[in-house]
Design a protein around this motif. Structure first.
Motif, PDB file in Angstrom:
ATOM      1  N   ALA A   1       0.955   3.986  -3.023  1.00 25.42           N
ATOM      2  CA  ALA A   1       0.645   5.355  -2.791  1.00 25.42           C
ATOM      3  C   ALA A   1       1.673   6.325  -3.045  1.00 25.42           C
ATOM      4  CB  ALA A   1       0.524   5.700  -1.345  1.00 25.42           C
TER       5      ALA A   1
ATOM      6  N   LEU B   1       1.675   9.208  -6.153  1.00 34.36           N
ATOM      7  CA  LEU B   1       1.949  10.453  -5.899  1.00 34.36           C
ATOM      8  C   LEU B   1       3.158  10.902  -6.799  1.00 34.36           C
ATOM      9  CD1 LEU B   1       1.502  10.731  -2.000  1.00 34.36           C
ATOM     10  CD2 LEU B   1       0.165  11.999  -3.824  1.00 34.36           C
TER      11      LEU B   1
ATOM     12  N   LEU C   1       0.882  -1.140  -0.080  1.00 36.14           N
ATOM     13  CA  LEU C   1      -0.109  -0.047   0.021  1.00 36.14           C
ATOM     14  C   LEU C   1       0.863   1.308   0.064  1.00 36.14           C
ATOM     15  CD1 LEU C   1      -2.810  -1.112   2.524  1.00 36.14           C
ATOM     16  CD2 LEU C   1      -2.930  -0.989  -0.095  1.00 36.14           C
TER      17      LEU C   1
END
Length: 118
Positions: free
Chosen positions: A75, A79, A71
């Motif tokens: 992320a 980003l 996870l």
């Protein structure tokens, strides 16, 4: 029963009762967390698969490490791609968090966020 020191030893009970982990279990749990550095977290699910039936301590840490690496990596990648590479700097706190979790696992803590029960 396996004579290989890197494979889990079978336990008699299937309970998930808390216990004091052995040194080998502490090392394998810490390895699951620190695997983000040398295998981008791919070793953590393998460690979970090997130890899920024999060591609740290692399995818990390896599962937690797997989720954190997958996870957190997703992320950071999202980003990073949205911010034209600037978001990749968030990989540093992710690695730092994994190192902190590895230190807690090496100390024999079941959960890095709680004080060890006395």
């Amino acid at each position: 029963m396996s004579d290989n020191p890197f494979l889990p030893a079978k336990r008699g009970s299937d309970s998930v009762a808390r216990y004091d982990p052995t040194e080998r279990e502490k090392q394998m749990a810490a390895l699951a967390h620190i695997s983000i550095v040398f295998s981008m977290g791919l070793a953590a699910p393998i460690i979970w698969l090997l130890f899920r039936g024999s060591s609740p301590f290692v399995a818990r840490h390896a599962a937690r490490a797997s989720l954190t690496h997958i996870l957190g990596g997703a992320a950071v990648a999202l980003l990073g791609s949205v911010t034209c590479g600037l978001g990749y700097i968030l990989a540093l706190p992710l690695v730092g968090f994994s190192v902190w979790e590895a230190k807690s696992a090496w100390a024999g803590k079941w959960d890095a966020f709680k004080a060890k029960a006395s």
